[in-house]
Design a protein around this motif. Structure first.
Motif, PDB file in Angstrom:
ATOM      1  N   GLN A   1       6.339   0.430  -1.407  1.00  0.00           N
ATOM      2  CA  GLN A   1       5.769   0.344  -2.742  1.00  0.00           C
ATOM      3  C   GLN A   1       6.397   1.422  -3.639  1.00  0.00           C
ATOM      4  O   GLN A   1       6.611   2.553  -3.184  1.00  0.00           O
TER       5      GLN A   1
ATOM      6  N   ASP B   1       4.865   0.683   4.360  1.00  0.00           N
ATOM      7  CA  ASP B   1       4.838   2.033   3.790  1.00  0.00           C
ATOM      8  C   ASP B   1       4.712   3.094   4.867  1.00  0.00           C
ATOM      9  O   ASP B   1       5.445   4.092   4.875  1.00  0.00           O
TER      10      ASP B   1
ATOM     11  N   HIS C   1       4.934   3.229  -5.553  1.00  0.00           N
ATOM     12  CA  HIS C   1       4.014   4.363  -5.572  1.00  0.00           C
ATOM     13  C   HIS C   1       4.395   5.427  -4.546  1.00  0.00           C
ATOM     14  O   HIS C   1       4.134   6.615  -4.754  1.00  0.00           O
TER      15      HIS C   1
ATOM     16  N   ALA D   1      11.438  -1.220  -6.493  1.00  0.00           N
ATOM     17  CA  ALA D   1      10.544  -2.351  -6.755  1.00  0.00           C
ATOM     18  C   ALA D   1      11.159  -3.660  -6.270  1.00  0.00           C
ATOM     19  O   ALA D   1      10.455  -4.520  -5.696  1.00  0.00           O
TER      20      ALA D   1
ATOM     21  N   TYR E   1      10.955  -3.848  -2.502  1.00  0.00           N
ATOM     22  CA  TYR E   1       9.576  -4.143  -2.090  1.00  0.00           C
ATOM     23  C   TYR E   1       9.283  -5.626  -2.254  1.00  0.00           C
ATOM     24  O   TYR E   1       8.634  -6.248  -1.392  1.00  0.00           O
TER      25      TYR E   1
END
Length: 511
Positions: free
Chosen positions: A111, A184, A113, A22, A25
């Motif tokens: 990300q 990404d 994710h 995180a 990012y």
């Protein structure tokens, strides 16, 4: 760990690692907000690096987010040009495990994710269908892009043993498709995770080969009634290569308790070179393997991304170019870290060592078949055989020849692509695949040597029942005899050779 995950083990990731993702990012987004040219985010990739793709200067508006998503998805689709047979599922899992580990360093700047999806893929049994050919070894982008396709719900996956469209697999597993943003797409496809996954598996298998080939050689020496003088500590100290000192010490331990340490007037003074020089081969194998493993561990536990995100980094100079890319919290830095040459070269060396190792093994078999060297029956037969091990020499030599062919270097055989920008390559996956083929061949070659070594040992002990094998080789011999019986009558050797290879691949894991 990579091999265990490849074979189906789940992964566990701590909160600190995800927090690092995180923070990386956030550094990437800050760089974009400050108007940096960021490869794969605000400008294109390859020859298109001069094209502005996403204007990220200022706030990240919904329109900009959508433009970035479209760019990322297009990047994944355009790079999905892999060819050839599908990659076997364990290798795809290995590639995903490697890439997840890279991402957790923060270097890729994705990300969170993306990391979460890779974790879910590995733990819920979603394995993208990925071709196995098409990478030139400066990042496996043409292959790994197929993993990215699956993450956005396109392409195909294997979900818990069933092949299906990726969208169906994600839905069945309760996973929302990725909406890629920033870099990404580039981070998913632009790494050497496929080749590194192959390398991790190769290292694991080669370590098993080293352990068992040491035992095979020791039993062959007992079958030959060979001379242990080249293994003596004082002999090794006369020419103290560290790997040779280690190998001779290990072999003395393996042969502890062997009849070879007892006097025998019929034992010859100088054995054939394939027996005498074996400690050098085993030591060189161990040395080369250790070097390759150390380099692969660096590859797996770091980031090979361009650009790379250095979380918490600060400029080391006031010079303008040296400060470029730094923002509050870290830096977004152009790199050439996708270059895998250090460990690719190490694997080419390992391939050469394997070729030497199996050539010597095949030569030892010829000597064990020859009564001039053993004083045993020709081809290690009995009164009930006509041919014994005569014809085994043919496939033995065929595989040894193949291993020498596979050892030829290929890392420098590349041509410029992408408008001449990508003008060097390493063929990293090809190098890894060739070494893996050599390792598999080696298990078969050493299986054939083991057939002969065990037969020679049995014949010799039948002739001299007072003699004893070493503790380690006796255990090894007896376990092998549970799989492959003594040859007293001619029979097909194909099942025995296959059984021996399986035995060698598993022996040290359970004994």
């Amino acid at each position: 760990m990579i091999v265990r995950v490849a074979n189906g083990e789940a992964v566990a990731v701590n909160g600190e690692s995800l927090d690092r993702v995180a923070r990386a990012y956030a550094v990437l987004l800050q760089g974009a907000k400050e108007g940096q040219e960021i490869y794969g985010l605000t400008v294109g990739v390859g020859w298109n690096k001069d094209r502005k793709m996403v204007d990220a200067e200022g706030e990240l508006t919904p329109e900009l987010m959508e433009a970035s998503r479209e760019f990322n998805e297009g990047l994944l689709r355009a790079h999905s040009v892999g060819i050839g047979p599908d990659t076997v599922l364990p290798v795809v899992r290995a590639a995903m495990a490697v890439r997840l580990n890279n991402i957790l360093t923060g270097g890729p700047g994705v990300q969170p994710h993306v990391a979460e999806m890779l974790i879910a893929f590995l733990n819920k049994g979603i394995t993208p269908i990925m071709p196995s050919r098409g990478s030139v070894g400066q990042a496996d982008m043409t292959l790994l892009s197929h993993i990215g396709l699956a993450m956005i719900g396109e392409g195909e996956v294997d979900y818990q043993g069933r092949r299906m469209p990726a969208a169906d697999g994600l839905k069945a597993a309760g996973i929302e498709p990725l909406k890629p943003f920033g870099k990404d797409g580039l981070a998913i496809l632009s790494s050497n995770a496929y080749a590194a996954g192959l390398a991790a598996i190769a290292i694991h298998d080669a370590e098993q080969l080293l352990r068992t080939s040491r035992l095979v050689y020791a039993l062959s020496l007992e079958g030959l009634n060979g001379n242990v003088s080249p293994l003596l500590e004082d002999v090794a100290k006369l020419r103290p290569f560290p790997s040779h000192l280690s190998a001779t010490a290990e072999l003395r331990s393996v042969l502890d308790g062997s009849y070879l340490w007892q006097a025998d007037d019929k034992r010859i003074l100088q054995d054939p070179l394939s027996f005498r020089t074996a400690p050098y081969l085993l030591g060189t194998f161990a040395d080369s393997l250790s070097r390759a493993k150390a380099l692969v561990e660096i590859q797996i536990n770091s980031s090979d991304d361009n650009p790379g995100i250095a979380v918490g980094a600060e400029p080391k100079s006031d010079l303008a170019q040296a400060r470029r890319g730094y923002v509050d919290g870290g830096a977004v830095l152009p790199t050439a870290n996708f270059e895998p040459l250090p460990w690719v070269i190490a694997f080419e060396e390992l391939g050469i060592v394997l070729a030497h190792h199996t050539t010597a093994s095949s030569e030892r078999v010829l000597k064990l078949n020859n009564p001039t060297h053993t004083k045993l029956p020709r081809y290690l037969g009995t009164e009930n055989t006509h041919h014994a091990f005569l014809v085994v020499e043919a496939p033995l030599m065929a595989l040894a020849t193949e291993n020498r062919m596979l050892a030829q270097p290929v890392s420098f055989d590349s041509r410029p692509i992408a408008g001449g920008v990508e003008d060097v390559g390493t063929n990293a996956p090809f190098v890894m695949e060739r070494v893996r083929a050599q390792i598999d061949n080696s298990f078969t070659i050493f299986s054939m040597e083991l057939l002969h070594a065990a037969q020679a040992a049995d014949l010799r002990l039948k002739e001299h029942p007072e003699r004893k094998l070493a503790t380690a080789t006796a255990s090894f011999h007896d376990a092998f005899r549970q799989k492959v019986p003594f040859l007293d009558h001619d029979r097909s050797m194909t099942p025995d050779i296959a059984a021996g290879s399986v035995f060698l691949k598993g022996y040290a894991l359970t004994n």
